[in-house]
Scaffold this motif. Structure first.
Motif, PDB file in Angstrom:
ATOM      1  N   UNK A  73       0.814  -1.220   0.000  1.00  9.74           N
ATOM      2  CA  UNK A  73       0.000   0.000   0.000  1.00  9.74           C
ATOM      3  C   UNK A  73       0.846   1.269   0.000  1.00  9.74           C
ATOM      4  N   UNK A  74       2.140   1.147   0.313  1.00  4.21           N
ATOM      5  CA  UNK A  74       2.986   2.329   0.504  1.00  4.21           C
ATOM      6  C   UNK A  74       3.574   2.842  -0.801  1.00  4.21           C
ATOM      7  N   UNK A  75       3.699   4.173  -0.874  1.00  5.14           N
ATOM      8  CA  UNK A  75       4.370   4.833  -1.995  1.00  5.14           C
ATOM      9  C   UNK A  75       5.845   5.105  -1.674  1.00  5.14           C
ATOM     10  N   UNK A  76       6.109   5.254  -0.376  1.00  6.89           N
ATOM     11  CA  UNK A  76       7.479   5.517   0.082  1.00  6.89           C
ATOM     12  C   UNK A  76       7.784   4.537   1.212  1.00  6.89           C
ATOM     13  N   UNK A  77       8.884   3.815   1.094  1.00  9.63           N
ATOM     14  CA  UNK A  77       9.348   2.901   2.143  1.00  9.63           C
ATOM     15  C   UNK A  77      10.598   3.500   2.787  1.00  9.63           C
ATOM     16  N   UNK A  78      10.627   3.532   4.109  1.00  7.52           N
ATOM     17  CA  UNK A  78      11.803   4.012   4.830  1.00  7.52           C
ATOM     18  C   UNK A  78      12.343   2.853   5.665  1.00  7.52           C
ATOM     19  N   UNK A  79      13.575   2.445   5.381  1.00  5.60           N
ATOM     20  CA  UNK A  79      14.185   1.288   6.035  1.00  5.60           C
ATOM     21  C   UNK A  79      15.074   1.766   7.180  1.00  5.60           C
ATOM     22  N   UNK A  80      14.773   1.303   8.397  1.00  4.44           N
ATOM     23  CA  UNK A  80      15.517   1.753   9.585  1.00  4.44           C
ATOM     24  C   UNK A  80      16.036   0.572  10.397  1.00  4.44           C
ATOM     25  N   UNK A  81      16.458  -0.474   9.718  1.00  7.51           N
ATOM     26  CA  UNK A  81      16.915  -1.679  10.425  1.00  7.51           C
ATOM     27  C   UNK A  81      18.361  -1.514  10.887  1.00  7.51           C
ATOM     28  N   UNK A  82      18.796  -2.328  11.866  1.00  4.75           N
ATOM     29  CA  UNK A  82      20.155  -2.195  12.404  1.00  4.75           C
ATOM     30  C   UNK A  82      21.227  -2.604  11.393  1.00  4.75           C
ATOM     31  N   UNK A  83      22.390  -1.988  11.527  1.00  5.87           N
ATOM     32  CA  UNK A  83      23.572  -2.366  10.737  1.00  5.87           C
ATOM     33  C   UNK A  83      24.749  -2.559  11.700  1.00  5.87           C
ATOM     34  N   UNK A  84      24.834  -3.708  12.334  1.00  2.00           N
ATOM     35  CA  UNK A  84      25.915  -3.987  13.287  1.00  2.00           C
ATOM     36  C   UNK A  84      27.179  -4.431  12.567  1.00  2.00           C
ATOM     37  N   UNK A  85      28.159  -4.842  13.348  1.00  2.00           N
ATOM     38  CA  UNK A  85      29.343  -5.500  12.802  1.00  2.00           C
ATOM     39  C   UNK A  85      29.386  -6.918  13.344  1.00  2.00           C
ATOM     40  N   UNK A  86      30.081  -7.796  12.630  1.00  2.00           N
ATOM     41  CA  UNK A  86      30.226  -9.172  13.065  1.00  2.00           C
ATOM     42  C   UNK A  86      31.381  -9.327  14.040  1.00  2.00           C
ATOM     43  N   UNK A  87      31.671 -10.550  14.453  1.00  2.00           N
ATOM     44  CA  UNK A  87      32.776 -10.796  15.387  1.00  2.00           C
ATOM     45  C   UNK A  87      34.128 -10.310  14.860  1.00  2.00           C
ATOM     46  N   UNK A  88      34.259 -10.224  13.538  1.00  2.00           N
ATOM     47  CA  UNK A  88      35.508  -9.750  12.936  1.00  2.00           C
ATOM     48  C   UNK A  88      35.501  -8.243  12.708  1.00  2.00           C
ATOM     49  N   UNK A  89      34.484  -7.559  13.250  1.00  2.00           N
ATOM     50  CA  UNK A  89      34.322  -6.117  13.100  1.00  2.00           C
ATOM     51  C   UNK A  89      34.099  -5.684  11.648  1.00  2.00           C
ATOM     52  N   UNK A  90      33.609  -6.596  10.829  1.00  2.00           N
ATOM     53  CA  UNK A  90      33.244  -6.269   9.457  1.00  2.00           C
ATOM     54  C   UNK A  90      31.739  -5.970   9.403  1.00  2.00           C
ATOM     55  N   UNK A  91      31.323  -5.081   8.477  1.00  2.00           N
ATOM     56  CA  UNK A  91      29.895  -4.745   8.382  1.00  2.00           C
ATOM     57  C   UNK A  91      29.011  -5.970   8.193  1.00  2.00           C
ATOM     58  N   UNK A  92      27.932  -6.005   8.950  1.00  2.00           N
ATOM     59  CA  UNK A  92      26.942  -7.073   8.851  1.00  2.00           C
ATOM     60  C   UNK A  92      25.679  -6.465   8.237  1.00  2.00           C
ATOM     61  N   UNK A  93      25.485  -6.697   6.962  1.00  2.00           N
ATOM     62  CA  UNK A  93      24.376  -6.090   6.225  1.00  2.00           C
ATOM     63  C   UNK A  93      23.198  -7.040   6.058  1.00  2.00           C
ATOM     64  N   UNK A  94      23.133  -8.086   6.851  1.00  2.00           N
ATOM     65  CA  UNK A  94      22.073  -9.073   6.682  1.00  2.00           C
ATOM     66  C   UNK A  94      20.689  -8.486   6.917  1.00  2.00           C
ATOM     67  N   UNK A  95      20.538  -7.616   7.908  1.00  2.00           N
ATOM     68  CA  UNK A  95      19.224  -7.029   8.174  1.00  2.00           C
ATOM     69  C   UNK A  95      18.801  -6.110   7.030  1.00  2.00           C
ATOM     70  N   UNK A  96      19.754  -5.350   6.494  1.00  2.00           N
ATOM     71  CA  UNK A  96      19.456  -4.469   5.359  1.00  2.00           C
ATOM     72  C   UNK A  96      19.088  -5.308   4.140  1.00  2.00           C
ATOM     73  N   UNK A  97      19.817  -6.395   3.926  1.00  2.00           N
ATOM     74  CA  UNK A  97      19.503  -7.266   2.793  1.00  2.00           C
ATOM     75  C   UNK A  97      18.107  -7.871   2.938  1.00  2.00           C
ATOM     76  N   UNK A  98      17.792  -8.365   4.123  1.00  2.00           N
ATOM     77  CA  UNK A  98      16.495  -8.981   4.363  1.00  2.00           C
ATOM     78  C   UNK A  98      15.364  -7.974   4.160  1.00  2.00           C
ATOM     79  N   UNK A  99      15.552  -6.761   4.698  1.00  2.00           N
ATOM     80  CA  UNK A  99      14.523  -5.730   4.547  1.00  2.00           C
ATOM     81  C   UNK A  99      14.364  -5.346   3.082  1.00  2.00           C
TER      82      UNK A  99
END
Length: 417
Positions: A73-99
């Motif tokens: 139903x939406x015309x505009x989607x705003x994604x505000x999910x977390x972007x943590x880092x993994x145990x190796x301190x590398x970006x963990x984009x899984x939540x952004x990918x899933x959203x």
């Protein structure tokens, strides 16, 4: 592009909920979260983050959903999910990918997808865009459009709220930028800065917290130096702070989901370009190591295994947020030294703390501890009776200088950074 758009906000945490409620004063807004318990709590008028009151939730016309089909139903989607880092301190984009995959399943022609999650430059267009294309069968920049508006939520801050601060926006095209300026400007009195492009907006966000991290690292380093000299860094900072352009940073543990994480996103982007980000990673190294240094200092002042009370597990004062709390590292290090540690935090959720760190919070602290550690400056700790909590000759380790002006009872040892 849209006169009266329906907006969806994906993720109803510290960032998404205040934004959704603010936008819902002016637009039809769908507040979506995959956590059905969270959605039910909000429908019942309870915000576990403490960012919004029961009254604010009751007065809002925001619609809370956990069924993704409503996103169509939406015309505009705003994604505000977390972007943590993994145990190796590398970006963990899984939540952004899933959203992105979920939003992509419900995209229609002309839809705008805006990201607020902290990322390094290029993620919105080079990572999220192709996912949206794959899921929708539409073409980015032609059939749907991308935008970015970095979140600036400061948990527990009732002054710098989302509807009272400058919002940076950027769109894939000039028209999208203007649409976002109108959208966000409606809720914050048109206090908008339109960035040159999406990558610029992404970069502006990732350096905001990296800058703070580096400044705090400097203060943490000089605190260590001055301790060896027998000088209180707090006394030094008070004196230096009388200069008009001295920056008022204080020492301590640097955790949370922003300052303790975002610099790694910037460092990752640099390393992808074969640039070694020396200053950024040096700051992270200093701040990540503070919990162990503080624990070692406390241990050095105790005579063998002791009973210790740690006050606070949240990552900052007066919030229940325990994400990436460096107090947990402090507690673990004290345990390595053989100490028995009780942890008291009236703001943190006991079940969440147990799940996240395997730490059992005490409902009430006992008495007669060998040491009391002021780890988080919750207002509730200001007037605690140290005489009751600690032994007459106990140690008061005041990491956040909670009782520095008040002092401690005669016979006790006072230590701070």
């Amino acid at each position: 592009m849209f006169e009266n758009p329906t907006v969806s906000v994906i993720g109803l945490g510290y960032v998404g909920l205040p934004l959704a409620v603010a936008l819902a004063r002016h637009f039809d807004v769908i507040g979506f979260d995959t956590n059905r318990q969270r959605v039910e709590e909000l429908r019942a008028g309870h915000d576990r983050t403490g960012e919004l009151s029961v009254g604010e939730l009751a007065d809002s016309k925001l619609e809370y959903i956990a069924d993704e089909s409503f996103l169509s139903e939406a015309h505009i989607h705003i994604v505000t999910v977390p972007t943590p880092v993994g145990p190796d301190n590398k970006p963990d984009l899984r939540a952004v990918e899933s959203a992105s995959r979920m939003v992509g399943r419900h995209l229609k022609m002309g839809t705008v997808v805006v990201y607020e999650s902290t990322v390094y430059p290029g993620v919105t267009e080079d990572f999220c865009g192709p996912i949206l294309e794959e899921e929708s069968g539409l073409t980015s920049g032609q059939d749907f459009f991308l935008g970015y508006s970095p979140e600036r939520i400061n948990p527990g801050d009732k002054v710098h709220r989302v509807d009272l601060i400058t919002k940076v926006v950027a769109g894939q095209t000039h028209n999208v930028s203007q649409l976002l300026a109108r959208l966000y400007g409606t809720m914050n009195g048109n206090n908008i800065f339109v960035a040159r492009d999406i990558r610029t907006a992404e970069a502006s966000k990732v350096i905001e917290n990296a800058q703070r991290d580096i400044n705090i690292a400097f203060v943490n380093e000089i605190a260590t130096i001055f301790q060896k000299m027998g000088i209180s860094v707090h006394d030094v900072l008070e004196a230096a702070g009388t200069k008009w352009n001295f920056l008022p940073f204080t020492p301590g543990l640097v955790g949370g989901h922003c300052i303790g994480v975002d610099p790694y996103y910037l460092a990752h982007a640099a390393q992808q370009l074969n640039i070694e980000p020396k200053v950024i990673l040096a700051g992270r190294s200093i701040n990540d190591g503070m919990a162990h240094r503080i624990a070692d200092n406390i241990d050095a002042q105790l005579s063998g295994p002791s009973k210790i009370l740690v006050l606070g597990i949240a990552f900052k004062e007066n919030v229940p947020d325990i994400r990436n709390s460096k107090v947990a590292d402090l507690i673990a290090r004290l345990a390595v030294h053989g100490h028995t540690v009780d942890v008291f935090d009236p703001m943190a959720d006991a079940a969440e703390t147990k799940h996240e760190y395997d730490i059992d919070l005490v409902a009430e602290p006992a008495t007669g501890y060998d040491a009391v550690v002021g780890a988080v400056a919750h207002s509730a700790f200001d007037q605690l009776s140290l005489r009751k909590l600690a032994k007459p000759d106990g140690l008061i380790a005041d990491i956040k200088a909670i009782w520095r002006q008040r002092g401690v009872p005669d016979g006790m040892t006072y230590w701070t950074l």
